[in-house]
Design an enzyme around this catalytic site. Structure first.
Site, mmCIF file in Angstrom:
data_model
loop_
_atom_site.group_PDB
_atom_site.id
_atom_site.type_symbol
_atom_site.label_atom_id
_atom_site.label_comp_id
_atom_site.label_asym_id
_atom_site.label_seq_id
_atom_site.Cartn_x
_atom_site.Cartn_y
_atom_site.Cartn_z
ATOM 1 N N SER A 1 -14.990 -3.913 -47.057
ATOM 2 C CA SER A 1 -15.488 -4.378 -45.760
ATOM 3 C C SER A 1 -14.401 -4.457 -44.695
ATOM 4 O O SER A 1 -14.628 -4.082 -43.544
ATOM 5 C CB SER A 1 -16.153 -5.740 -45.930
ATOM 6 O OG SER A 1 -15.247 -6.673 -46.502
ATOM 7 N N CYS B 1 -22.059 -10.055 -60.729
ATOM 8 C CA CYS B 1 -21.119 -11.144 -60.498
ATOM 9 C C CYS B 1 -21.902 -12.396 -60.160
ATOM 10 O O CYS B 1 -23.070 -12.328 -59.804
ATOM 11 C CB CYS B 1 -20.156 -10.799 -59.363
ATOM 12 S SG CYS B 1 -18.711 -11.896 -59.315
ATOM 13 N N ARG C 1 -9.368 -16.901 -55.387
ATOM 14 C CA ARG C 1 -9.714 -16.007 -56.496
ATOM 15 C C ARG C 1 -8.491 -15.422 -57.195
ATOM 16 O O ARG C 1 -8.611 -14.498 -57.988
ATOM 17 C CB ARG C 1 -10.618 -14.886 -55.971
ATOM 18 C CG ARG C 1 -12.013 -15.382 -55.555
ATOM 19 C CD ARG C 1 -12.879 -14.219 -55.077
ATOM 20 N NE ARG C 1 -14.263 -14.599 -54.875
ATOM 21 C CZ ARG C 1 -14.738 -15.172 -53.772
ATOM 22 N NH1 ARG C 1 -13.936 -15.467 -52.783
ATOM 23 N NH2 ARG C 1 -16.034 -15.474 -53.668
ATOM 24 N N GLU D 1 -5.111 -3.555 -67.043
ATOM 25 C CA GLU D 1 -6.509 -3.947 -66.789
ATOM 26 C C GLU D 1 -7.453 -2.778 -67.093
ATOM 27 O O GLU D 1 -8.495 -2.956 -67.719
ATOM 28 C CB GLU D 1 -6.688 -4.377 -65.324
ATOM 29 C CG GLU D 1 -6.034 -5.700 -64.960
ATOM 30 C CD GLU D 1 -6.843 -6.909 -65.432
ATOM 31 O OE1 GLU D 1 -7.903 -6.725 -66.058
ATOM 32 O OE2 GLU D 1 -6.391 -8.044 -65.168
ATOM 33 N N LYS E 1 -10.097 -1.164 -56.118
ATOM 34 C CA LYS E 1 -10.626 -1.829 -54.926
ATOM 35 C C LYS E 1 -9.617 -2.824 -54.404
ATOM 36 O O LYS E 1 -9.079 -3.597 -55.206
ATOM 37 C CB LYS E 1 -11.899 -2.560 -55.344
ATOM 38 C CG LYS E 1 -12.513 -3.427 -54.297
ATOM 39 C CD LYS E 1 -13.645 -4.194 -54.889
ATOM 40 C CE LYS E 1 -14.100 -5.193 -53.854
ATOM 41 N NZ LYS E 1 -14.959 -6.191 -54.380
ATOM 42 N N CYS F 1 -16.773 -16.766 -58.855
ATOM 43 C CA CYS F 1 -17.327 -15.671 -59.641
ATOM 44 C C CYS F 1 -17.625 -16.072 -61.079
ATOM 45 O O CYS F 1 -17.806 -15.206 -61.945
ATOM 46 C CB CYS F 1 -16.359 -14.491 -59.637
ATOM 47 S SG CYS F 1 -15.956 -13.921 -57.984
ATOM 48 N N TYR G 1 -19.077 1.786 -46.590
ATOM 49 C CA TYR G 1 -20.116 1.389 -45.639
ATOM 50 C C TYR G 1 -20.388 2.492 -44.623
ATOM 51 O O TYR G 1 -21.325 2.392 -43.846
ATOM 52 C CB TYR G 1 -19.722 0.075 -44.952
ATOM 53 C CG TYR G 1 -19.525 -1.049 -45.955
ATOM 54 C CD1 TYR G 1 -20.618 -1.747 -46.465
ATOM 55 C CD2 TYR G 1 -18.258 -1.358 -46.455
ATOM 56 C CE1 TYR G 1 -20.445 -2.739 -47.416
ATOM 57 C CE2 TYR G 1 -18.076 -2.345 -47.404
ATOM 58 C CZ TYR G 1 -19.169 -3.033 -47.887
ATOM 59 O OH TYR G 1 -18.997 -4.007 -48.838
ATOM 60 N N LYS H 1 -9.208 -4.816 -59.388
ATOM 61 C CA LYS H 1 -9.666 -5.442 -58.154
ATOM 62 C C LYS H 1 -8.607 -6.450 -57.725
ATOM 63 O O LYS H 1 -8.306 -7.401 -58.437
ATOM 64 C CB LYS H 1 -10.992 -6.147 -58.411
ATOM 65 C CG LYS H 1 -11.515 -6.902 -57.209
ATOM 66 C CD LYS H 1 -12.918 -7.407 -57.477
ATOM 67 C CE LYS H 1 -13.433 -8.248 -56.340
ATOM 68 N NZ LYS H 1 -14.795 -8.706 -56.584
ATOM 69 N N ARG I 1 -17.498 -11.368 -47.272
ATOM 70 C CA ARG I 1 -17.834 -12.758 -47.580
ATOM 71 C C ARG I 1 -18.699 -13.355 -46.479
ATOM 72 O O ARG I 1 -19.500 -14.251 -46.744
ATOM 73 C CB ARG I 1 -16.553 -13.547 -47.847
ATOM 74 C CG ARG I 1 -15.938 -13.067 -49.166
ATOM 75 C CD ARG I 1 -14.621 -13.697 -49.527
ATOM 76 N NE ARG I 1 -14.069 -13.034 -50.715
ATOM 77 C CZ ARG I 1 -12.817 -13.126 -51.113
ATOM 78 N NH1 ARG I 1 -11.965 -13.872 -50.439
ATOM 79 N NH2 ARG I 1 -12.409 -12.494 -52.188
HETATM 80 C C1 PBG Z 1 -17.651 -9.860 -55.659
HETATM 81 C C2 PBG Z 1 -17.451 -8.760 -54.718
HETATM 82 C C3 PBG Z 1 -16.680 -8.801 -53.558
HETATM 83 C C4 PBG Z 1 -16.754 -7.535 -52.979
HETATM 84 C C5 PBG Z 1 -17.567 -6.759 -53.787
HETATM 85 N N1 PBG Z 1 -17.975 -7.527 -54.879
HETATM 86 C C6 PBG Z 1 -15.999 -9.899 -52.875
HETATM 87 C C7 PBG Z 1 -15.002 -10.744 -53.440
HETATM 88 O O1 PBG Z 1 -14.333 -10.505 -54.432
HETATM 89 O O2 PBG Z 1 -14.874 -11.773 -52.790
HETATM 90 C C8 PBG Z 1 -16.065 -7.153 -51.712
HETATM 91 C C9 PBG Z 1 -16.471 -5.893 -51.103
HETATM 92 C C10 PBG Z 1 -16.020 -5.692 -49.712
HETATM 93 O O3 PBG Z 1 -15.153 -6.400 -49.172
HETATM 94 O O4 PBG Z 1 -16.555 -4.756 -49.102
HETATM 95 N N2 PBG Z 1 -18.894 -9.862 -56.260
#
Ligand code: PBG
Length: 312
Positions: free
Chosen positions: A259, A103, A201, A217, A232, A113, A298, A179, A189
């Protein structure tokens, strides 16, 4: 007897450990993700070896460069942070599967992105060739699987063609097919310094209200040659995991416990409000029960350690 009739299992080999890699010299804690660090590329091999010894079979790398620019040019540099980390890990533990996040957001100064249009939103088609370039640079460094996460239409087909043209026919594509534009990415972030200066986004990430669109998708990614699919975040989208499992039974399905899901559990556990091990196990089991083959989490290292010690 409960073990004998148990329908869902959880083992270290089901887990994929995310690693944030930097060009710095010191490990840095991520404030909103207790227990998670940003790791210098030179130090990352040691973490990879430790994970492999615990039974974890795959990592996914997120590179955080020192310098970000409008084009995100660090993303496809031969000696970029991700490329260096891939080489270091593959040299230390070749059997560990290395997945790379493909990305632009970690590399652009605006945090988006993709390549931006006049209205400040990412341009889908102008971004595609850059994604192909990033994927090829990761494959040249030794990545086993590339994982495009930017939700650009056509990204899987473009990356497949670019990889094949450069001779990387064996490098697989794990598409972040579904996603959502989720508030649960907040701590990531912070960790990757990808917060947007302006805009959001929602032009390309999915509306949390939509499930049928998620099927579309995923179908598109499959038709373009995706080898594995991803949903995700995980926990608040288990219905999507379940539906995708049934819709594409032949494809491995990965779910990403993001996260914010990690931060919620950590915060409650730190306050003594929830039992960390029991709640983590329950969430991961539920994601597996819904139909995920593998889970990006994680907690991967912790869970592998707990399992290693004979838990639960
Ligand atoms: C974008 C990306 C994101 C995450 C993984 N790849 C963030 C986004 O879309 O802002 C988020 C992963 C997470 O929150 O643990 N490259």
């Amino acid at each position: 007897m409960r073990q004998l009739v148990r329908e869902t299992t959880l083992a270290a080999e089901h887990l994929i450990a995310p690693i944030f890699v930097t060009e710095g010299t010191a490990r840095e804690a991520v404030a909103s993700m207790p227990g998670v660090e940003r790791v210098p590329a030179d130090a990352v091999a040691a973490d990879a070896v430790a994970l492999y010894r615990l039974g974890v079979r795959a990592v996914i790398l997120f590179g955080i460069p020192n310098v970000k620019d409008a084009e995100g040019s660090g993303s496809f540099a031969d000696d970029g942070v991700t490329q260096r980390a891939v080489r270091a890990i593959k040299a230390a533990v070749p059997e560990l599967v290395v997945i790379t996040d493909v990305c632009l957001c970690e590399y652009t100064d605006h945090g988006h992105c993709g390549v931006l249009g006049a209205d400040g939103a990412p341009l889908n088609d102008a971004t595609l060739p850059v994604l192909g370039r990033i994927a090829v640079s990761h494959a040249r460094a030794g990545a086993d699987i590339v994982a495009p996460s930017g939700m650009m239409d056509g990204m899987v087909g473009t990356i497949r063609a670019a990889l094949d043209a450069d001779g990387h026919t064996d490098v697989a594509i794990l598409s972040y097919s579904v996603k959502y534009a989720s508030a649960f990415y907040g701590p990531f972030r912070d960790a990757a310094a990808t917060s947007l200066r302006t805009g959001d986004r929602r032009t390309h990430q999915m509306d949390p209200a939509n499930a049928r669109e998620a099927m579309r998708e995923a179908d598109l990614d499959v038709s373009e040659g995706a080898d594995m699919l991803m949903v995700k975040p995980a926990l608040v989208y288990l219905d999507i995991v379940h539906a995708l499992r049934a819709r594409h039974p032949a494809l491995p399905l990965v779910a990403y416990q993001v996260s914010g899901e990690y931060a919620m559990l950590k915060a409650a556990a730190a306050n003594g409000w929830l039992d960390e091990r029991a709640t983590v196990l329950e969430t991961l089991l539920s994601i597996r029960r819904a139909g995920a083959d593998a889970i990006i989490t994680y907690f991967a290292g912790d869970v592998a350690r707990w399992l290693h010690d004979g838990w639960p």
